[in-house]
Enzyme design. Structure first.
Site: not given
Length: 267
Positions: A123, A185, A217
């Site tokens: 991430d 995300k 996400k």
């Protein structure tokens, strides 16, 4: 794509924006099966003061509840991988966390180290100040360098939507997708509000318009099963939460409230 200059990127992004259907619809995706919600949750412990024993608890909970991954800082990747060996639970490592302003070389180094230590997903925080400055070539190359350094990883790019305008969110999604991100995300959870229905819906609409495999996400402020359902209905296919155990226990107790339909909004 790497040879485009900022002006060319601006034209490309503007063209993609023009293909979006306005108003952006909210909550237009099917509701999830709440009994299997754990399978799309990254069970998260990113506190700077987290201890090894807290990571062990995180991993034990992930094994018990069947979360998709545990999400940890770089120093705890090896520990999490060892604990979860022989399970279906993956290990996500954050990169450039949480400011996003690390140099590209630093991000690449973190990514390589995480992969060597067994991480299956990364991430990465986008350099969102660059995005706001329309330094699109730099943003693209930053993400692309990490993508190339970790070809076997699932790569999620954190936009930090709380710090961006709608147009900047669109640009961030376009750049991330074209650089090879598997997910965009919403948030780190450390800088302003987390995921919102509006931003997740916008990100989903952009990814759909690109006809890419990049998904969304949602993270930050997801604390209940109702939050999860709303984010999935807005288009999220993965959720980041530190309250995963509480969320799953809600489903086991039969607390399966689904949000009321909402009217579309316009950006």
């Amino acid at each position: 794509m790497s040879s485009l200059n900022n002006e060319e990127w601006d034209l490309l992004i503007s063209g993609k924006k023009a293909t979006l259907q306005y108003p952006i619809p909210l909550l237009c995706y099917p509701a999830p099966e709440v009994v299997s919600i754990a399978q799309i949750i990254d069970h998260t412990q990113l506190s700077l003061s987290a201890t090894g024993s807290q990571i062990d608890v995180l991993c034990a909970e992930a094994k018990e509840y069947g979360f998709a991954t545990v999400c940890v800082r770089p120093d705890y990747v090896s520990r999490a991988v060892q604990y979860l060996q022989g399970t279906q639970v993956g290990v996500t490592c954050v990169i450039g966390f949480h400011e996003g302003t690390y140099s590209t070389d630093q991000k690449v180094s973190e990514a390589k180290r995480a992969m060597q230590n067994g991480a299956s997903e990364l991430d990465m925080v986008m350099n969102y100040p660059w995005l706001s400055e329309k330094r699109y070539t730099d943003v693209f190359q930053d993400i692309r360098a990490v993508r190339l350094a970790a070809k076997d990883a699932i790569l999620k790019v954190i936009l930090e939507t709380s710090q961006l305008t709608a147009d900047e969110i669109i640009a961030g999604c376009v750049l991330s997708s074209l650089a090879g991100a598997d997910y965009v995300k919403t948030s780190t959870g450390f800088n302003g509000p987390g995921a919102s229905i509006e931003n997740v819906s916008l990100m989903s609409a952009v990814c759909d318009s690109l006809q890419s495999e990049t998904r969304v996400k949602a993270s930050g402020g997801i604390r209940t099963i109702e939050d999860c359902v709303k984010m999935v209905r807005a288009g999220a296919e993965r959720l980041g939460a530190s309250a995963g155990v509480k969320i799953v226990n809600e489903t086991r107790l039969g607390n399966r409230q689904v949000d009321e339909p909402m009217e579309p909004t316009n950006y």
